[in-house]
Design a protein around this motif. Sequence first.
Motif, PDB file in Angstrom:
ATOM      1  N   GLY A  14       0.806  -1.214   0.000  1.00 21.08           N
ATOM      2  CA  GLY A  14       0.000   0.000   0.000  1.00 21.08           C
ATOM      3  C   GLY A  14       0.835   1.258   0.000  1.00 21.08           C
ATOM      4  N   SER A  15       0.167   2.378   0.289  1.00 20.40           N
ATOM      5  CA  SER A  15       0.846   3.678   0.252  1.00 20.40           C
ATOM      6  C   SER A  15       0.773   4.370   1.608  1.00 20.40           C
ATOM      7  CB  SER A  15       0.212   4.566  -0.826  1.00 20.40           C
ATOM      8  OG  SER A  15      -1.167   4.735  -0.551  1.00 20.40           O
ATOM      9  N   ASN A  16       0.889   3.577   2.654  1.00 22.75           N
ATOM     10  CA  ASN A  16       0.864   4.092   4.011  1.00 22.75           C
ATOM     11  C   ASN A  16       1.939   5.163   4.191  1.00 22.75           C
ATOM     12  OD1 ASN A  16       1.412   4.358   6.845  1.00 22.75           O
ATOM     13  ND2 ASN A  16       0.254   2.477   7.165  1.00 22.75           N
ATOM     14  N   SER A  17       1.577   6.271   4.797  1.00 20.37           N
ATOM     15  CA  SER A  17       2.531   7.368   4.989  1.00 20.37           C
ATOM     16  C   SER A  17       3.727   6.960   5.851  1.00 20.37           C
ATOM     17  CB  SER A  17       1.838   8.589   5.588  1.00 20.37           C
ATOM     18  OG  SER A  17       1.328   8.288   6.866  1.00 20.37           O
ATOM     19  N   ASP A  18       3.592   5.885   6.622  1.00 21.93           N
ATOM     20  CA  ASP A  18       4.712   5.410   7.444  1.00 21.93           C
ATOM     21  C   ASP A  18       5.882   4.920   6.605  1.00 21.93           C
ATOM     22  OD1 ASP A  18       3.365   5.984   9.782  1.00 21.93           O
ATOM     23  OD2 ASP A  18       2.665   3.922  10.087  1.00 21.93           O
ATOM     24  N   ILE A  19       5.626   4.563   5.341  1.00 24.21           N
ATOM     25  CA  ILE A  19       6.730   4.092   4.489  1.00 24.21           C
ATOM     26  C   ILE A  19       6.985   5.021   3.307  1.00 24.21           C
ATOM     27  CG2 ILE A  19       6.589   1.665   5.195  1.00 24.21           C
ATOM     28  CD1 ILE A  19       5.036   1.094   2.616  1.00 24.21           C
ATOM     29  N   ASP A  20       6.516   6.263   3.413  1.00 25.62           N
ATOM     30  CA  ASP A  20       6.819   7.273   2.392  1.00 25.62           C
ATOM     31  C   ASP A  20       8.180   7.897   2.655  1.00 25.62           C
ATOM     32  OD1 ASP A  20       4.417   6.943   1.099  1.00 25.62           O
ATOM     33  OD2 ASP A  20       3.456   8.695   2.001  1.00 25.62           O
ATOM     34  N   ASP A  21       8.940   8.125   1.602  1.00 25.92           N
ATOM     35  CA  ASP A  21      10.208   8.861   1.671  1.00 25.92           C
ATOM     36  C   ASP A  21      11.090   8.386   2.817  1.00 25.92           C
ATOM     37  OD1 ASP A  21       9.426  10.377  -0.551  1.00 25.92           O
ATOM     38  OD2 ASP A  21       8.325  11.764   0.732  1.00 25.92           O
ATOM     39  N   LEU A  22      11.313   7.089   2.869  1.00 25.45           N
ATOM     40  CA  LEU A  22      12.092   6.490   3.951  1.00 25.45           C
ATOM     41  C   LEU A  22      13.527   7.006   3.960  1.00 25.45           C
ATOM     42  CD1 LEU A  22      10.864   2.827   3.482  1.00 25.45           C
ATOM     43  CD2 LEU A  22      10.287   4.340   5.380  1.00 25.45           C
ATOM     44  N   SER A  23      14.037   7.295   5.131  1.00 25.12           N
ATOM     45  CA  SER A  23      15.459   7.576   5.327  1.00 25.12           C
ATOM     46  C   SER A  23      15.767   7.251   6.770  1.00 25.12           C
ATOM     47  CB  SER A  23      15.796   9.040   5.006  1.00 25.12           C
ATOM     48  OG  SER A  23      15.173   9.898   5.916  1.00 25.12           O
ATOM     49  N   GLY A  24      17.011   6.921   7.046  1.00 25.05           N
ATOM     50  CA  GLY A  24      17.337   6.417   8.366  1.00 25.05           C
ATOM     51  C   GLY A  24      16.522   5.156   8.602  1.00 25.05           C
ATOM     52  N   VAL A  25      16.755   4.125   7.760  1.00 24.23           N
ATOM     53  CA  VAL A  25      15.868   2.975   7.680  1.00 24.23           C
ATOM     54  C   VAL A  25      16.651   1.664   7.651  1.00 24.23           C
ATOM     55  CG1 VAL A  25      15.808   3.056   5.155  1.00 24.23           C
ATOM     56  CG2 VAL A  25      13.855   2.091   6.391  1.00 24.23           C
ATOM     57  N   THR A  26      15.993   0.598   8.105  1.00 26.10           N
ATOM     58  CA  THR A  26      16.542  -0.753   8.009  1.00 26.10           C
ATOM     59  C   THR A  26      15.486  -1.664   7.409  1.00 26.10           C
ATOM     60  OG1 THR A  26      17.931  -0.434   9.971  1.00 26.10           O
ATOM     61  CG2 THR A  26      17.512  -2.713   9.305  1.00 26.10           C
ATOM     62  N   PHE A  27      15.879  -2.451   6.418  1.00 25.37           N
ATOM     63  CA  PHE A  27      15.032  -3.487   5.835  1.00 25.37           C
ATOM     64  C   PHE A  27      15.640  -4.831   6.221  1.00 25.37           C
ATOM     65  CE2 PHE A  27      14.918   0.139   2.952  1.00 25.37           C
ATOM     66  CZ  PHE A  27      13.575   0.283   2.655  1.00 25.37           C
ATOM     67  N   CYS A  28      14.833  -5.727   6.786  1.00 25.93           N
ATOM     68  CA  CYS A  28      15.291  -7.077   7.129  1.00 25.93           C
ATOM     69  C   CYS A  28      14.311  -8.086   6.558  1.00 25.93           C
ATOM     70  CB  CYS A  28      15.333  -7.284   8.638  1.00 25.93           C
ATOM     71  SG  CYS A  28      16.527  -6.309   9.538  1.00 25.93           S
ATOM     72  N   TRP A  29      14.818  -9.201   6.062  1.00 28.64           N
ATOM     73  CA  TRP A  29      13.964 -10.274   5.577  1.00 28.64           C
ATOM     74  C   TRP A  29      14.775 -11.550   5.414  1.00 28.64           C
ATOM     75  CZ3 TRP A  29      16.298  -6.696   2.592  1.00 28.64           C
ATOM     76  CH2 TRP A  29      16.968  -7.124   1.449  1.00 28.64           C
ATOM     77  N   TRP A  30      14.055 -12.655   5.342  1.00 28.66           N
ATOM     78  CA  TRP A  30      14.638 -13.944   4.997  1.00 28.66           C
ATOM     79  C   TRP A  30      14.271 -14.236   3.556  1.00 28.66           C
ATOM     80  CZ3 TRP A  30      17.741 -17.073   7.929  1.00 28.66           C
ATOM     81  CH2 TRP A  30      17.870 -16.739   9.274  1.00 28.66           C
ATOM     82  N   GLN A  31      15.204 -14.812   2.808  1.00 30.01           N
ATOM     83  CA  GLN A  31      14.907 -15.215   1.440  1.00 30.01           C
ATOM     84  C   GLN A  31      15.517 -16.578   1.153  1.00 30.01           C
ATOM     85  OE1 GLN A  31      16.702 -12.006  -0.842  1.00 30.01           O
ATOM     86  NE2 GLN A  31      18.405 -13.317  -1.464  1.00 30.01           N
ATOM     87  N   LYS A  32      14.781 -17.348   0.390  1.00 22.72           N
ATOM     88  CA  LYS A  32      15.266 -18.624  -0.135  1.00 22.72           C
ATOM     89  C   LYS A  32      14.858 -18.632  -1.598  1.00 22.72           C
ATOM     90  CE  LYS A  32      15.069 -23.622   0.565  1.00 22.72           C
ATOM     91  NZ  LYS A  32      14.404 -24.704   1.330  1.00 22.72           N
ATOM     92  N   THR A  33      15.761 -18.194  -2.446  1.00 27.92           N
ATOM     93  CA  THR A  33      15.456 -18.018  -3.864  1.00 27.92           C
ATOM     94  C   THR A  33      15.924 -19.228  -4.677  1.00 27.92           C
ATOM     95  OG1 THR A  33      17.522 -16.789  -4.139  1.00 27.92           O
ATOM     96  CG2 THR A  33      15.524 -15.500  -3.760  1.00 27.92           C
ATOM     97  N   ASN A  34      15.279 -19.404  -5.816  1.00 31.69           N
ATOM     98  CA  ASN A  34      15.651 -20.476  -6.746  1.00 31.69           C
ATOM     99  C   ASN A  34      16.487 -19.951  -7.901  1.00 31.69           C
ATOM    100  OD1 ASN A  34      14.025 -22.415  -5.332  1.00 31.69           O
ATOM    101  ND2 ASN A  34      12.243 -21.441  -6.262  1.00 31.69           N
ATOM    102  N   SER A  35      16.315 -18.671  -8.221  1.00 34.65           N
ATOM    103  CA  SER A  35      17.001 -18.052  -9.354  1.00 34.65           C
ATOM    104  C   SER A  35      16.945 -16.542  -9.172  1.00 34.65           C
ATOM    105  CB  SER A  35      16.327 -18.449 -10.671  1.00 34.65           C
ATOM    106  OG  SER A  35      15.056 -17.821 -10.782  1.00 34.65           O
ATOM    107  N   LEU A  36      17.388 -15.818 -10.189  1.00 36.06           N
ATOM    108  CA  LEU A  36      17.309 -14.358 -10.153  1.00 36.06           C
ATOM    109  C   LEU A  36      15.891 -13.851 -10.373  1.00 36.06           C
ATOM    110  CD1 LEU A  36      20.537 -13.424 -12.101  1.00 36.06           C
ATOM    111  CD2 LEU A  36      20.118 -13.219  -9.656  1.00 36.06           C
ATOM    112  N   GLY A  37      14.980 -14.733 -10.746  1.00 36.13           N
ATOM    113  CA  GLY A  37      13.583 -14.351 -10.900  1.00 36.13           C
ATOM    114  C   GLY A  37      13.289 -13.681 -12.222  1.00 36.13           C
ATOM    115  N   GLY A  38      12.102 -13.098 -12.306  1.00 36.82           N
ATOM    116  CA  GLY A  38      11.613 -12.482 -13.528  1.00 36.82           C
ATOM    117  C   GLY A  38      12.516 -11.368 -14.028  1.00 36.82           C
ATOM    118  N   GLY A  39      12.875 -11.438 -15.300  1.00 37.59           N
ATOM    119  CA  GLY A  39      13.705 -10.406 -15.895  1.00 37.59           C
ATOM    120  C   GLY A  39      15.123 -10.381 -15.373  1.00 37.59           C
TER     121      GLY A  39
END
Length: 188
Positions: A14-39
């Motif tokens: 969505g377009s929640n204002s909490d994630i607009d124009d992020l700065s001073g930010v950390t993104f964390c996630w787990w990933q288990k990929t099979n390839s580079l994906g689409g494109g």
Amino acid sequence: STSFDGVNDYGVLGSNSDIDDLSGVTFCWWQKTNSLGGGSYARIFDKVYTTVIQLNGTSNNDNGGTSSEIRFGVTTGGTNIAAMSHIGFPHGIWNFCTVTWAGTIGSSPSGVKIYRNAVEDTDINVSGTPSGSRTSDAGSAAFLGNRAAADRCVDGYLAEFTIFDSVLSASQIRTLYDAAVGKRGVAV
């Protein structure tokens, strides 16, 4: 975890204002990929092309398999921020991924740090010296696992994608990793 088919799956944050124009930010996630994906440039996170985390191809051979690199980008009115990990994120196994950005523009690497399994990549590649003002993404939808055009889909799994409104320290990132490592079947 959420499975993405590498073709056209995505999640809309969505377009929640909490994630607009992020700065001073950390993104964390787990990933288990099979390839580079689409494109060949699967999007982990995309907010109208202004804040982007994507997988890029690499010739690295890590843990006996092919891998991808993490690229973080922010669009500015001048030279964009584009920072890419040097370490590989192997396909077929769970990786804990973290990108922090101090929100600075004008110096290289612009306060970007990239971590794999709570270990900082101290040799990230940055293209140019960012300049200009950040391009606003206010009011634009954020996508997980793809972008709005639905042509950069992740091929594999994403789990526990989290955005923090501050730059986490290396010890805080380590704590998050250690707390989840058992349930992802990752050897420490």
